[in-house]
Structure formats: C-alpha cells, structure tokens
Design a protein around this motif. Sequence first.
Motif, short mmCIF file in Angstrom:
data_model
loop_
_atom_site.label_atom_id
_atom_site.label_comp_id
_atom_site.label_asym_id
_atom_site.label_seq_id
_atom_site.Cartn_x
_atom_site.Cartn_y
_atom_site.Cartn_z
N SER A 294 3.93 -1.76 7.96
CA SER A 294 4.33 -0.18 8.75
C SER A 294 3.69 -0.49 9.96
O SER A 294 4.21 0.25 10.98
CB SER A 294 3.99 0.83 7.68
OG SER A 294 2.21 0.68 7.60
N GLY A 295 2.60 -0.96 10.44
CA GLY A 295 1.84 -0.91 11.63
C GLY A 295 2.80 -1.25 12.68
O GLY A 295 2.51 -0.91 14.03
N VAL A 296 3.85 -2.14 12.54
CA VAL A 296 4.73 -2.71 13.57
C VAL A 296 5.55 -1.51 14.17
O VAL A 296 6.03 -1.53 15.52
CB VAL A 296 5.76 -3.75 13.16
CG1 VAL A 296 6.55 -3.06 12.11
CG2 VAL A 296 6.46 -4.50 14.26
N HIS A 297 5.66 -0.50 13.32
CA HIS A 297 6.19 0.78 14.01
C HIS A 297 5.38 1.67 14.81
O HIS A 297 6.04 2.35 15.70
CB HIS A 297 6.90 1.76 12.89
CG HIS A 297 7.99 0.91 11.97
ND1 HIS A 297 9.19 0.88 12.47
CD2 HIS A 297 8.05 0.46 10.70
CE1 HIS A 297 9.94 -0.01 11.52
NE2 HIS A 297 9.08 0.07 10.43
N GLU A 298 4.28 1.21 15.03
CA GLU A 298 3.48 2.04 15.70
C GLU A 298 2.84 1.34 16.90
O GLU A 298 2.91 2.08 18.12
CB GLU A 298 1.88 2.14 15.02
CG GLU A 298 0.76 2.64 15.91
CD GLU A 298 0.75 4.25 15.87
OE1 GLU A 298 0.07 4.73 16.49
OE2 GLU A 298 1.53 4.73 14.97
N GLN B 61 7.80 -8.17 17.77
CA GLN B 61 8.90 -9.00 17.37
C GLN B 61 8.86 -9.94 16.37
O GLN B 61 8.07 -10.57 15.95
CB GLN B 61 9.35 -9.78 18.73
CG GLN B 61 10.60 -10.95 18.74
CD GLN B 61 10.74 -11.64 20.03
OE1 GLN B 61 11.15 -10.90 20.99
NE2 GLN B 61 10.35 -12.63 19.91
N ILE B 62 9.96 -9.95 15.42
CA ILE B 62 9.89 -11.13 14.13
C ILE B 62 10.96 -12.21 14.60
O ILE B 62 11.92 -11.98 15.09
CB ILE B 62 10.56 -10.21 12.96
CG1 ILE B 62 9.78 -8.72 12.74
CG2 ILE B 62 10.45 -11.17 11.80
CD1 ILE B 62 10.08 -8.10 11.50
N GLY B 63 10.30 -13.18 14.82
CA GLY B 63 11.10 -14.56 14.97
C GLY B 63 11.52 -15.17 13.72
O GLY B 63 11.41 -14.76 12.70
N ARG C 262 8.54 0.50 19.33
CA ARG C 262 7.58 1.43 18.89
C ARG C 262 8.37 2.95 18.51
O ARG C 262 8.98 3.34 19.32
CB ARG C 262 6.71 1.80 20.01
CG ARG C 262 5.54 2.56 19.64
CD ARG C 262 4.46 2.65 20.90
NE ARG C 262 3.46 3.67 20.38
CZ ARG C 262 2.47 4.20 21.11
NH1 ARG C 262 2.62 3.87 22.36
NH2 ARG C 262 1.64 5.11 20.76
N ARG C 263 8.04 3.29 17.56
CA ARG C 263 8.80 4.56 16.95
C ARG C 263 7.80 5.62 16.53
O ARG C 263 7.97 6.75 16.43
CB ARG C 263 9.72 4.20 15.72
CG ARG C 263 10.79 3.29 16.48
CD ARG C 263 11.61 2.54 15.11
NE ARG C 263 12.52 3.55 14.32
CZ ARG C 263 13.33 3.14 13.45
NH1 ARG C 263 13.25 1.91 13.10
NH2 ARG C 263 14.15 4.22 13.09
N LEU C 264 6.46 5.20 16.21
CA LEU C 264 5.38 6.36 15.65
C LEU C 264 4.31 6.29 16.64
O LEU C 264 3.95 5.32 17.34
CB LEU C 264 4.99 5.49 14.21
CG LEU C 264 5.99 5.40 13.09
CD1 LEU C 264 5.28 5.08 12.04
CD2 LEU C 264 6.81 6.63 12.84
N ASP C 265 3.56 7.09 16.61
CA ASP C 265 2.38 7.53 17.27
C ASP C 265 1.52 8.40 16.38
O ASP C 265 0.98 9.31 16.64
CB ASP C 265 2.56 8.27 18.53
CG ASP C 265 1.65 8.16 19.58
OD1 ASP C 265 0.58 7.67 19.28
OD2 ASP C 265 1.99 8.69 20.71
#
Length: 214
Positions: A89-93, A97-99, A187-190
Amino acid sequence: MKISIRIDSVAAQAHLRRWGGEFREQVRKAVARAIATEATDIKQEVREHVAGKMAVAKKSFLKGFTAKVLAKDTKRLPALYVGSRIPWSGVHETGGQIGGRMLIPLHGRVGRKRFKAQVAELMRGGNAYFVKNAKGNIVLMAENIQEHERPLAGFKRRYRKAEGVKRIKRGADVPIAVLVPRVVMKRRLDVRRLVAGRVPRLAAQIESGLRRLA
C-alpha cells in the motif's frame, strides 16, 4: 515515519525531571491514554482519505489502514503507529514503478487468482491469442465460442458495458487483457501530511494528561 514532540509546558518539564519509579509509570499511562484518544479519530480520517482518493473495491483494503498505541516496552514512552497491514500500500503514498512484463485485465477489475485461472483455462483450450492493435499495444484476445462460455462470461460482460453493446456475436473476438512492459504507479495518497496535521492536537492531549498528574 517518526514524529518527535517537544513539550514546552514548564509544569510538564518539572515532572519529567522527577523521572523514575511510580511517577514514570503514571506518565507512561497518561501518554498512552492521550494517544489512544486521538488514534481512533486518526484511523477514521486516514480511511476516509484513502476512500476519497482511490476506487476501493474491497473493504478489507480500507480496514488494513490503522492507527494504534504501541506501549509494550515499559522502558520507553508509548508511540502512535499509523500504517497498513498491506505491504504494497505504501507505493500509493510515494509512487513508483513495477518492472517486468505483466498482463493487465481490460474493462474492469478481476481478482488476481481468478484472472490467472481464467486465462490458464483459455490457454489450455487454445482460445487465447495475442494481437497488436492500431496503437501498437499487445492485447490478449479470445474467441466468443460456446466451449469457453464460463471463463469468458465476466470478460464479455465488462466488455459490453465498456463499449455500450448489448450482444457479442458468436465467433467475435473479445479483448481480455493488455501486455505491458511495466506499470507506473502515481502518488495518490498523502497520509503523512494528514498525520502531521494532527500532531499539534496530539501534543496538546499529551500535555493535558501530564498536567493532571501534578
């Protein structure tokens, strides 16, 4: 994320100089109570923030975000933990990139396990093939035939809804997924900003609790 709080109250500082023994335990309990008071509201605000910024399909994703008191270590003051049980979930913060080449379902969401099983069934039946569309994207297709009605049902329903068609003819091609070399997550969350905004109120609660020990 670590947030340090400095208490400027003269009375509170005087109590802290008397650190030790029974008073220390009283301070620990007072700090834990103050944090617990704020933790419930912070947890709710974080979940509302996530729900407002993302299209959440499962309630379990929202429930993964929590705020709680960490107070097991008696040698340290209690702390406030804000985070999620879901590791990625941290990737939304932060964004990221997912390779690696990946198949992304088209026209709606499908559970990972279910999607994998449906594609595998179509592959085994020889009814899954890749084509390159006009935009140069590599798309996984399947033919609308009776033999594969079950694994195709969900894909057909979402495709009809997306394209606004009532019926797909027998033998017509149905787009299943697109093959991509990588996925870029915006980035979608803060959550950091939200929690930082609650620090003054949390500090005031802690200070108030320490004052009552006088």
